[in-house]
Enzyme design. Sequence first.
Site, PDB file in Angstrom:
ATOM      1  N   HIS A 140       5.820  33.706  -2.608  1.00 37.10           N
ATOM      2  CA  HIS A 140       5.578  32.262  -2.540  1.00 37.10           C
ATOM      3  C   HIS A 140       6.830  31.507  -2.969  1.00 37.10           C
ATOM      4  O   HIS A 140       7.418  31.803  -4.020  1.00 37.10           O
ATOM      5  CB  HIS A 140       4.435  31.858  -3.474  1.00 37.10           C
ATOM      6  CG  HIS A 140       3.085  32.256  -2.992  1.00 37.10           C
ATOM      7  ND1 HIS A 140       2.091  31.357  -2.710  1.00 37.10           N
ATOM      8  CD2 HIS A 140       2.564  33.487  -2.720  1.00 37.10           C
ATOM      9  CE1 HIS A 140       1.007  32.006  -2.297  1.00 37.10           C
ATOM     10  NE2 HIS A 140       1.266  33.302  -2.302  1.00 37.10           N
ATOM     11  N   GLY A 141       7.208  30.522  -2.147  1.00 36.48           N
ATOM     12  CA  GLY A 141       8.250  29.594  -2.546  1.00 36.48           C
ATOM     13  C   GLY A 141       7.596  28.286  -2.944  1.00 36.48           C
ATOM     14  O   GLY A 141       6.971  28.178  -3.999  1.00 36.48           O
ATOM     15  N   LEU A 142       7.673  27.279  -2.067  1.00 36.21           N
ATOM     16  CA  LEU A 142       7.035  25.984  -2.349  1.00 36.21           C
ATOM     17  C   LEU A 142       5.868  25.699  -1.404  1.00 36.21           C
ATOM     18  O   LEU A 142       5.346  24.591  -1.365  1.00 36.21           O
ATOM     19  CB  LEU A 142       8.080  24.873  -2.288  1.00 36.21           C
ATOM     20  CG  LEU A 142       9.088  24.935  -3.439  1.00 36.21           C
ATOM     21  CD1 LEU A 142      10.199  23.912  -3.240  1.00 36.21           C
ATOM     22  CD2 LEU A 142       8.416  24.703  -4.777  1.00 36.21           C
ATOM     23  N   SER A 144       5.155  25.198   1.836  1.00 33.67           N
ATOM     24  CA  SER A 144       5.097  24.109   2.818  1.00 33.67           C
ATOM     25  C   SER A 144       4.897  24.633   4.240  1.00 33.67           C
ATOM     26  O   SER A 144       5.020  23.884   5.207  1.00 33.67           O
ATOM     27  CB  SER A 144       6.362  23.246   2.745  1.00 33.67           C
ATOM     28  OG  SER A 144       7.526  24.039   2.902  1.00 33.67           O
ATOM     29  N   SER A 145       4.562  25.916   4.387  1.00 35.08           N
ATOM     30  CA  SER A 145       4.386  26.523   5.702  1.00 35.08           C
ATOM     31  C   SER A 145       3.239  25.872   6.468  1.00 35.08           C
ATOM     32  O   SER A 145       2.187  25.550   5.914  1.00 35.08           O
ATOM     33  CB  SER A 145       4.103  28.024   5.549  1.00 35.08           C
ATOM     34  OG  SER A 145       3.627  28.564   6.764  1.00 35.08           O
ATOM     35  N   GLY A 270       7.512  37.540   5.156  1.00 33.31           N
ATOM     36  CA  GLY A 270       6.963  38.219   3.988  1.00 33.31           C
ATOM     37  C   GLY A 270       6.199  39.479   4.292  1.00 33.31           C
ATOM     38  O   GLY A 270       5.553  40.052   3.409  1.00 33.31           O
ATOM     39  N   TYR A 465       9.093  19.068  20.412  1.00 29.85           N
ATOM     40  CA  TYR A 465       8.267  18.924  19.218  1.00 29.85           C
ATOM     41  C   TYR A 465       7.181  17.886  19.499  1.00 29.85           C
ATOM     42  O   TYR A 465       7.478  16.754  19.876  1.00 29.85           O
ATOM     43  CB  TYR A 465       9.181  18.455  18.087  1.00 29.85           C
ATOM     44  CG  TYR A 465       8.675  18.532  16.687  1.00 29.85           C
ATOM     45  CD1 TYR A 465       9.095  19.549  15.839  1.00 29.85           C
ATOM     46  CD2 TYR A 465       7.823  17.564  16.171  1.00 29.85           C
ATOM     47  CE1 TYR A 465       8.669  19.603  14.527  1.00 29.85           C
ATOM     48  CE2 TYR A 465       7.385  17.619  14.862  1.00 29.85           C
ATOM     49  CZ  TYR A 465       7.819  18.638  14.047  1.00 29.85           C
ATOM     50  OH  TYR A 465       7.390  18.702  12.734  1.00 29.85           O
TER      51      TYR A 465
END
Length: 546
Positions: A140-142, A144-145, A270, A465
């Site tokens: 885990h980072g922050l 925001s995925s 991951g 996008y």
Amino acid sequence: MKSAFRQTYRQVLRWGNPTVEASLNENTKKVIQDYTGIPALEVTLPTFLPGEKEVKVEKEINLLPSYVKTFTEIVGAENIGTSDFERAQHSAGKNYGELVSLRKGIVHYPPDIIVSPNDHQQLEKIIQKCQEWKLTVIPHGLRSSMSKNIGFNNGGIAIDINKHLNKVVSIDEESLTVTAQAGISGPELENYLNKRGYTCGHFPQSFEFSTLGGWVSSNGVGLGSTGYGTIKDIVLGLKVVTPTGTYSNEIYPKTSQGYDVMSLFIGAEGTLGVISEVTISIRKYEQKHSKSTSIIFKNFEDGCLAMRNCIQGGFGKPHFFRLSDSEETEIDFRINGYNGSFSDRAIKTLGYKTNERCIMHVSVDGDEDYTSFVINKIKSVSAQSGGRNLGNKFAKKWLETRFSSAYMRDPLMDLGLITDILETSVTWKDLGQLWKSVKTYIKAKPNTICMANISHVYENGVNLYFSVITPTDKVSPREDYEHFHKGFIGTILKNKGALSHHYGIGRALAPWLKNKIGDQSYHLMESIKKEIDPNNIMNPGSLFIQ
């Protein structure tokens, strides 16, 4: 440890700074009202699924006490998280479906505990124990995925790399490289580099709330990729802890030394290991030399042609290069109060009509002579496609607010609106048909906003996008979203778009991956996964269907 804020589901699901409760300005409210048919947007209206209840995780911790004791001995008691709030925080990212569940007070897939290693050696010990005990591990980072990259179906260990593994290790100013721990955030890394006259050049929209390791793990692409390249272009070295050992490499500009093993971990999400350290190339940077402008076109097709001629022109590349379609352009103009202004009326008399015109934003970094040359060439090439230069007012505004638009998702969801985002890579040849087909699918849903833009530009094609805002079925919001989302993806694939350009696959797009890349490629991925992670403890379910 108790949080400084109320430990509610809203604090878990909220985007960005936990002290900021975003709101919509009056222009935005009017746009939403006009497009979606919501009859009124007064702040006194009840919030749809506000998520204000205190967090309560029903799934109990299912680890043997001896396991918890061992992890505690490795990292210290202060680096073990077991509270309901911490477990809820590490149960989900920022996918719309995940946010709906949290708003309803449901924590589907929490970890058993959160472990925060102090250094690489502790991380190795943690992974060794998880391999021995066959415990699920998700780095885990922050968080925001957008691709549902997080989820503990049967419990497991969340490894928080941001708490301690967040420092710059070294900088080589002669070779223009920096080595940093994987948990360092975008602003921390960029601030360190800016003070020394450099930039990392990687600015995803999640920049403020994402980590270097997350960028690598998702094979991310920043808003400045046209000039600076993608994360894959700038990564030179990795240190990765896997269930079968630690992988690392020496730093060279380029090599030909057999298989490029380290590239396996770029975009692995991951599923192979935990990245602890990254070396990237950096660029010299003086903001005073940057040049920017905005150019308006009579339609999207003219803007696309100009953009293609610029990127294929051989005279140099802009760093930030973006073209909004007509719907996004009009909404942007309305929100920023441009519609009806003197300049707006003047532009319309020249044939740049409402609901047809499209705006391009350009910014060039580097040496002063280079930035001047490239920006002037882009103006000249664009003029050949009917583009009219508007100066740098709009481009500067966009650059100043490029990270803040994500904050709008929370107040939009408060109104009972689906806010979905998908992006896809497509060649120039197939761009027009894909754009038209996806817009047709989305706009078939009544009262729907569909803003599209080209946000990353290459000689061979672009990233397209799509941002969608549409009323939800308030009785079954998640089911409504999933049905709509499935058709969204299907339309992209039917029109020769990639599954993803930079968000990654996660669990959200995993059901389509095998068919998209083919049996042989998928089987090769499975074989690599089994070799490096024989017990399937690394983020099971992401990329591969469980």
